[in-house]
Enzyme design. Structure first.
Site, PDB file in Angstrom:
ATOM      1  N   HIS A  42      49.763  67.383  -7.081  1.00  0.00           N
ATOM      2  CA  HIS A  42      49.958  66.227  -7.949  1.00  0.00           C
ATOM      3  C   HIS A  42      50.495  66.626  -9.313  1.00  0.00           C
ATOM      4  CE1 HIS A  42      45.870  67.359  -9.338  1.00  0.00           C
ATOM      5  NE2 HIS A  42      46.235  66.782 -10.455  1.00  0.00           N
ATOM      6  N   HIS A  62      47.421  61.898 -19.520  1.00  0.00           N
ATOM      7  CA  HIS A  62      46.203  62.226 -18.758  1.00  0.00           C
ATOM      8  C   HIS A  62      45.098  62.751 -19.667  1.00  0.00           C
ATOM      9  CE1 HIS A  62      43.489  63.889 -15.835  1.00  0.00           C
ATOM     10  NE2 HIS A  62      43.962  65.110 -15.841  1.00  0.00           N
ATOM     11  N   TRP A 119      52.006  51.437  10.686  1.00  0.00           N
ATOM     12  CA  TRP A 119      51.884  51.662   9.230  1.00  0.00           C
ATOM     13  C   TRP A 119      50.415  51.759   8.853  1.00  0.00           C
ATOM     14  CZ3 TRP A 119      53.233  46.563   6.089  1.00  0.00           C
ATOM     15  CH2 TRP A 119      52.699  45.434   6.749  1.00  0.00           C
ATOM     16  N   ASN A 120      50.146  52.271   7.642  1.00  0.00           N
ATOM     17  CA  ASN A 120      48.768  52.522   7.194  1.00  0.00           C
ATOM     18  C   ASN A 120      48.561  51.995   5.787  1.00  0.00           C
ATOM     19  OD1 ASN A 120      47.972  54.509   9.439  1.00  0.00           O
ATOM     20  ND2 ASN A 120      49.808  55.483   8.597  1.00  0.00           N
ATOM     21  N   ASP A 167      50.513  65.974 -13.464  1.00  0.00           N
ATOM     22  CA  ASP A 167      49.722  65.518 -14.611  1.00  0.00           C
ATOM     23  C   ASP A 167      50.688  65.089 -15.710  1.00  0.00           C
ATOM     24  OD1 ASP A 167      46.946  67.954 -14.681  1.00  0.00           O
ATOM     25  OD2 ASP A 167      47.459  66.345 -13.284  1.00  0.00           O
ATOM     26  N   HIS A 170      45.108  71.501 -19.935  1.00  0.00           N
ATOM     27  CA  HIS A 170      45.236  70.059 -20.144  1.00  0.00           C
ATOM     28  C   HIS A 170      45.380  69.766 -21.634  1.00  0.00           C
ATOM     29  CE1 HIS A 170      43.527  70.090 -16.067  1.00  0.00           C
ATOM     30  NE2 HIS A 170      44.077  68.905 -15.942  1.00  0.00           N
ATOM     31  N   HIS A 213      44.969  62.104  -9.134  1.00  0.00           N
ATOM     32  CA  HIS A 213      44.970  63.586  -9.220  1.00  0.00           C
ATOM     33  C   HIS A 213      44.443  64.177  -7.916  1.00  0.00           C
ATOM     34  CE1 HIS A 213      45.880  63.638 -13.609  1.00  0.00           C
ATOM     35  NE2 HIS A 213      45.566  62.373 -13.397  1.00  0.00           N
TER      36      HIS A 213
HETATM   37  O1  LIG Z   1      43.998  66.928 -13.878  1.00  0.00           O
HETATM   38  C1  LIG Z   1      43.199  67.289 -13.031  1.00  0.00           C
HETATM   39  O2  LIG Z   1      43.387  67.117 -11.817  1.00  0.00           O
HETATM   40  C2  LIG Z   1      42.025  68.012 -13.505  1.00  0.00           C
HETATM   41  O3  LIG Z   1      42.021  69.211 -13.306  1.00  0.00           O
HETATM   42  C3  LIG Z   1      40.949  67.290 -14.240  1.00  0.00           C
HETATM   43  C4  LIG Z   1      40.886  65.897 -14.190  1.00  0.00           C
HETATM   44  C5  LIG Z   1      39.877  65.245 -14.901  1.00  0.00           C
HETATM   45  C6  LIG Z   1      38.949  65.944 -15.632  1.00  0.00           C
HETATM   46  C7  LIG Z   1      39.003  67.319 -15.682  1.00  0.00           C
HETATM   47  C8  LIG Z   1      40.002  67.998 -14.995  1.00  0.00           C
HETATM   48  S1  LIG Z   1      40.041  69.731 -15.048  1.00  0.00           S
HETATM   49 MN   LIG Z   2      45.522  66.507 -12.491  1.00  0.00          MN
END
Ligand SMILES: O=C(O)C(=O)c1ccccc1S
Ligand SMILES: [Mn+2]
Length: 261
Positions: free
Chosen positions: A76, A82, A64-65, A78, A211, A72
């Site tokens: 992944h 976020h 195991w690890n 979001d 986002h 992120h």
């Molecule tokens: O959600 C992300 O992985 C992502 O693209 C992101 C994360 C944090 C800040 C800016 C961005 S642009």
């Molecule tokens: Mn992300």
């Protein structure tokens, strides 16, 4: 409405290969690229894996690890929390998003030819209209996935494509994200690149629209997807269940696409 599916027949279809399962997930390893932010911002840690034991004196019967990484990292999810635009939304963290929302239909808009010629290619409403003219209107609650074949860039340097003025990778325009969120009420937005926004999206208004607008509208993101070239334009069902991290903003996950064989 009456339930339209015999679940046991559905399971039998999967076992018999009448429903194909396509893995849209990049393998997670220490070299997995993470989003590159300007130096004044705190970075996301890369994926780390450290052996605890491997059938040896540290543990004779088991392997195991320990693993660690930013939420992120790699392929992944979001969650709406976020982004600052989603900060006051209810049920917007990985542990509180209703699980019903983790299985939904998806369409794939193929921008691979455009992205091949222009790393800064932006999906615009005109591309969405052309898609709908050919494949029908995008239904509410459907994921929209942008195929760019960017995941074929297996060299992390090529994948991140950083220049003096930041990253140069394709993504959606403000107008395209606004249309998908407001006019089509999609489930979320998914891409093959390291993040759901274009590399130059810091300069857009609003910045990082995939986002700002998607999460502000209580919708999701999927980043670092792969194998979108194996999916049809319509007719896919996605399984996108993130880790149930308390107050989590996202997590690495296994994204599975169910496709009629
Ligand atoms: O959600 C992300 O992985 C992502 O693209 C992101 C994360 C944090 C800040 C800016 C961005 S642009
Ligand atoms: Mn992300």
């Amino acid at each position: 409405e009456q339930m339209s599916t015999d679940l046991l027949a559905f399971a039998a279809d999967i076992a018999a290969g009448r429903i194909r399962i396509v893995d849209l997930t990049q393998t997670l390893r220490p070299s997995t690229p993470v989003i590159q932010l300007p130096p004044m911002f705190a970075p996301s840690n890369p994926f780390r894996i450290e052996e605890i034991s491997r059938y040896d004196e540290r543990g004779p019967g088991w392997y195991w690890n320990n693993i660690s990484c930013g939420e992120h990292t790699g392929t992944h999810f979001d969650a709406p929390i976020h982004w600052v635009t989603g900060k006051d939304l209810k049920n917007a963290t990985t542990d509180t998003v209703p699980v019903q929302r983790f299985i939904a239909a998806a369409v794939v808009i193929d921008c691979s030819a455009e992205a091949k010629d222009n790393p800064d290619f932006l999906l615009e409403p005109e591309h969405i209209h052309a898609f709908e003219a050919k494949h029908g209107r995008i239904q509410a609650g459907t994921w929209v996935l942008m195929r760019t074949d960017w995941s074929k860039r297996t060299d992390p340097v090529e994948f991140l494509n950083m220049k003096q003025d930041g990253s140069h990778v394709p993504g959606p325009s403000v107008a395209a994200v606004t249309f998908l969120a407001k006019e089509r009420d999609v489930a979320g937005w998914g891409v093959e690149a390291v993040g759901t926004d274009a590399g130059q999206a810091f300069a857009f208004e609003p910045a990082f629209p995939a986002h700002a607008i998607m999460h502000g509208s209580n919708k999701f993101g999927l980043a670092s997807l792969t194998n979108l070239d194996q999916l049809p334009p319509t007719g896919t069902v996605l399984v996108t269940a993130p880790l149930k991290i308390e107050n989590g903003s996202g997590s690495p996950l296994r994204v599975l696409a169910l496709v009629a064989a």
